[in-house]
Design an enzyme around this catalytic site. Structure first.
Site, PDB file in Angstrom:
ATOM      1  N   GLY A  72      41.980  44.986  41.822  1.00 55.74           N
ATOM      2  CA  GLY A  72      41.748  44.129  40.661  1.00 55.74           C
ATOM      3  C   GLY A  72      40.862  42.937  40.970  1.00 55.74           C
ATOM      4  O   GLY A  72      39.977  42.578  40.177  1.00 55.74           O
ATOM      5  N   THR A  73      41.077  42.325  42.114  1.00 53.20           N
ATOM      6  CA  THR A  73      40.293  41.143  42.484  1.00 53.20           C
ATOM      7  C   THR A  73      38.815  41.501  42.578  1.00 53.20           C
ATOM      8  O   THR A  73      37.947  40.788  42.050  1.00 53.20           O
ATOM      9  CB  THR A  73      40.794  40.582  43.829  1.00 53.20           C
ATOM     10  OG1 THR A  73      42.176  40.228  43.677  1.00 53.20           O
ATOM     11  CG2 THR A  73      40.001  39.375  44.267  1.00 53.20           C
ATOM     12  N   ASN A 152      49.806  37.415  33.905  1.00 58.26           N
ATOM     13  CA  ASN A 152      50.651  37.913  34.993  1.00 58.26           C
ATOM     14  C   ASN A 152      51.870  37.048  35.254  1.00 58.26           C
ATOM     15  O   ASN A 152      52.812  37.487  35.894  1.00 58.26           O
ATOM     16  CB  ASN A 152      49.819  38.059  36.271  1.00 58.26           C
ATOM     17  CG  ASN A 152      49.006  36.832  36.586  1.00 58.26           C
ATOM     18  OD1 ASN A 152      48.169  36.418  35.788  1.00 58.26           O
ATOM     19  ND2 ASN A 152      49.251  36.226  37.716  1.00 58.26           N
ATOM     20  N   GLN A 180      47.400  43.600  34.382  1.00 62.33           N
ATOM     21  CA  GLN A 180      48.820  43.693  34.009  1.00 62.33           C
ATOM     22  C   GLN A 180      49.053  44.623  32.821  1.00 62.33           C
ATOM     23  O   GLN A 180      50.172  45.083  32.596  1.00 62.33           O
ATOM     24  CB  GLN A 180      49.376  42.303  33.662  1.00 62.33           C
ATOM     25  CG  GLN A 180      49.524  41.369  34.847  1.00 62.33           C
ATOM     26  CD  GLN A 180      50.645  41.763  35.804  1.00 62.33           C
ATOM     27  OE1 GLN A 180      51.622  42.403  35.433  1.00 62.33           O
ATOM     28  NE2 GLN A 180      50.493  41.387  37.060  1.00 62.33           N
ATOM     29  N   SER A 200      44.039  47.700  38.319  1.00 57.16           N
ATOM     30  CA  SER A 200      44.395  47.860  39.734  1.00 57.16           C
ATOM     31  C   SER A 200      45.526  48.873  39.887  1.00 57.16           C
ATOM     32  O   SER A 200      46.503  48.836  39.139  1.00 57.16           O
ATOM     33  CB  SER A 200      44.821  46.499  40.282  1.00 57.16           C
ATOM     34  OG  SER A 200      45.278  46.634  41.603  1.00 57.16           O
ATOM     35  N   GLY A 201      45.396  49.754  40.871  1.00 54.02           N
ATOM     36  CA  GLY A 201      46.358  50.846  41.055  1.00 54.02           C
ATOM     37  C   GLY A 201      47.791  50.399  41.319  1.00 54.02           C
ATOM     38  O   GLY A 201      48.741  50.973  40.777  1.00 54.02           O
ATOM     39  N   THR A 238      31.681  55.101  51.533  1.00 54.38           N
ATOM     40  CA  THR A 238      32.401  56.364  51.392  1.00 54.38           C
ATOM     41  C   THR A 238      33.615  56.179  50.505  1.00 54.38           C
ATOM     42  O   THR A 238      34.357  55.206  50.662  1.00 54.38           O
ATOM     43  CB  THR A 238      32.828  56.871  52.792  1.00 54.38           C
ATOM     44  OG1 THR A 238      31.647  57.019  53.576  1.00 54.38           O
ATOM     45  CG2 THR A 238      33.560  58.202  52.705  1.00 54.38           C
ATOM     46  N   CYS A 326      50.251  34.396  44.092  1.00 51.69           N
ATOM     47  CA  CYS A 326      49.157  33.677  44.716  1.00 51.69           C
ATOM     48  C   CYS A 326      49.434  32.187  44.811  1.00 51.69           C
ATOM     49  O   CYS A 326      48.824  31.493  45.596  1.00 51.69           O
ATOM     50  CB  CYS A 326      47.873  33.901  43.921  1.00 51.69           C
ATOM     51  SG  CYS A 326      47.713  35.590  43.376  1.00 51.69           S
TER      52      CYS A 326
HETATM   53  C1  LIG Z   1      47.417  41.416  40.511  1.00 49.47           C
HETATM   54  C2  LIG Z   1      46.396  40.880  39.599  1.00 49.47           C
HETATM   55  C3  LIG Z   1      45.047  40.805  39.980  1.00 49.47           C
HETATM   56  C4  LIG Z   1      44.583  41.181  41.373  1.00 49.47           C
HETATM   57  O1  LIG Z   1      44.654  42.562  41.610  1.00 49.47           O
HETATM   58  P1  LIG Z   1      44.638  43.103  43.119  1.00 49.47           P
HETATM   59  O2  LIG Z   1      44.525  44.571  42.980  1.00 49.47           O
HETATM   60  O3  LIG Z   1      45.923  42.677  43.723  1.00 49.47           O
HETATM   61  O4  LIG Z   1      43.446  42.510  43.787  1.00 49.47           O
HETATM   62  C5  LIG Z   1      44.136  40.315  39.071  1.00 49.47           C
HETATM   63  N1  LIG Z   1      44.514  39.947  37.834  1.00 49.47           N
HETATM   64  C6  LIG Z   1      45.789  40.019  37.423  1.00 49.47           C
HETATM   65  C7  LIG Z   1      46.136  39.607  36.030  1.00 49.47           C
HETATM   66  C8  LIG Z   1      46.776  40.486  38.288  1.00 49.47           C
HETATM   67  O5  LIG Z   1      48.035  40.535  37.874  1.00 49.47           O
END
Ligand SMILES: *Cc1c(COP(=O)(O)O)cnc(C)c1O
Length: 395
Positions: A72-73, A152, A180, A200-201, A238, A326
């Site tokens: 996600g980041t 989040n 989220q 994000s997975g 890759t 965080c």
């Molecule tokens: C967890 C989160 C992220 C970051 O995702 P990662 O895969 O952990 O890097 C970004 N935005 C929100 C709203 C999140 O909850």
């Protein structure tokens, strides 16, 4: 020994057994590089294609609009920086909100140092952005609106369709951090006029370290990484085949179970919220009462220090959070709680409980019973609480 009760699903989730099983062959026997020509690579290539379809289908996108990333980041950073760079000739103004994840906020702050201007919209007491305020913030040089789908920390859902409509009318690109919401809330990039979306997975029972960036077709998208021709030349390297396969499987499972899971989680969440508010005095619920993630409950307990609460819960086998993973460890209260107008001393006493589809009512009832005792014990040690009670408890 206490059994572990895991209630921190906004921080990360347990991988589904089916996801793990889908990934394993690609970590063991089927290790071919999907970019290779020989037949041995065929299965990996096909599996990546299936995952791309599964990832796209959950949000009504085309498979060719999905880029796999490392989470996600990375997706948030890429989306915002890529649009900022590619559309700088049109303008250098970006609109976001004060309650975004740091992956968005810190990217915007970085861009401010590069000469961009950023408007951080206020939110109301329940954490919602006002579409009217958004409209007022738009300028001729605005190139991007980046607003999260679901917060989040406090779980509030934003009015994405309304925001998308405004963005489309004003011809401004709309990015949403849906980390989220993806797999938890119905999302449709066409209906909601979303141009870029991050997910994000590991937030939907998939693997860590893999995510997606959806970008609408024909959008100018600067490459994130330079190198090989993977991901249509825009993100070289890759492919993380096991991770990508796991992401796809998690997305497919989430689509199948979403409706039922939301119903079940909403009922459990409301049971928890009702009990906590009724049985623990001087407590408030943060976020919107209805327009919130089905698995999110977020409270502030007055006269309590959130960290102490978490430590005592941990001693009873309960994994919860003060809000954002965080910011925990930092002394500053959460930027989200300050943005919804809470004073520092109340923001410090926060607790986020995020359920999974495996959570049971027995677990939540145990949590409430333990919470009641812990809160009472901590308040008994608080001189502020003593003064407050002595003064008749009215201020
Ligand atoms: C967890 C989160 C992220 C970051 O995702 P990662 O895969 O952990 O890097 C970004 N935005 C929100 C709203 C999140 O909850």
């Amino acid at each position: 020994m206490n059994k572990r009760i895991y209630l921190d699903n906004a921080a990360t989730t347990r991988m589904h057994e089916e996801v793990l099983q889908a990934m394993l062959p690609f970590m063991r026997d089927n290790y071919a590089n999907p970019s290779a020509i020989y037949g041995f690579a065929g299965e990996a290539k096909k599996a990546v294609g299936t995952a791309r379809e599964q990832a796209a289908s959950l949000i009504g996108a085309k498979p060719t609009e999905i880029y796999f990333t490392a989470g996600g980041t990375e997706s948030d950073n890429w989306a915002i920086r890529a649009v900022a760079e590619a559309y700088a000739d049109k303008g250098r103004h970006i609109i976001t909100s004060k309650i975004e994840h740091h992956a968005v906020l810190h990217t915007c702050e970085y861009l401010e140092k590069q000469g961009y201007e950023v408007t951080y919209l206020d939110v109301d007491a329940e954490g919602k952005v006002s579409p009217e305020a958004l409209e007022r913030a738009i300028r001729p040089d605005t190139i991007l609106i980046s607003l999260m789908a679901a917060n989040n920390e406090i779980g509030t859902l934003q009015p994405l369709a309304e925001i998308g409509k405004i963005a489309r009318e004003k011809k401004i690109l709309f990015h949403t951090d849906a980390v989220q919401a993806y797999g938890h809330v119905p999302l449709d990039v066409e209906e909601m006029h979303i141009d870029l979306l991050s997910a994000s997975g590991h937030k939907l029972n998939g693997p860590k370290g893999v995510g997606i960036l959806y970008t609408r077709e024909n959008l100018r998208l600067r490459p994130l990484l330079h190198g090989g021709a993977q991901e249509r030349g825009r993100r070289a390297g890759t492919l993380n085949v096991p991770g990508i396969v796991g992401f796809g499987k998690a997305a497919a499972l989430a689509a199948e179970t979403m409706e039922e899971r939301r119903k079940k989680e909403t009922a459990l969440r409301d049971h928890l919220i009702d009990r906590v508010l009724a049985e623990i005095p001087y407590t408030r619920l943060n976020g919107h009462r209805e327009d919130r993630l089905s698995n999110n409950a977020h409270f502030c307990f007055r006269f309590i220090e959130g960290e102490s609460l978490l430590i005592l819960l941990d001693q009873r086998g309960i994994c919860a959070s003060s809000g954002s993973a965080c910011t925990s460890g930092a002394l500053d209260p959460s930027h989200v709680l300050l943005a919804i107008g809470l004073p520092h001393e109340i923001a410090h006493g926060s607790l986020r409980i995020t359920l999974s589809e495996e959570t049971t009512v027995e677990e939540l009832d145990y949590v409430v019973e333990e919470l009641k005792k812990i809160v009472e014990r901590l308040r008994a040690m608080s001189p502020l609480y003593e003064d407050y009670v002595k003064s008749g408890g009215n201020d």
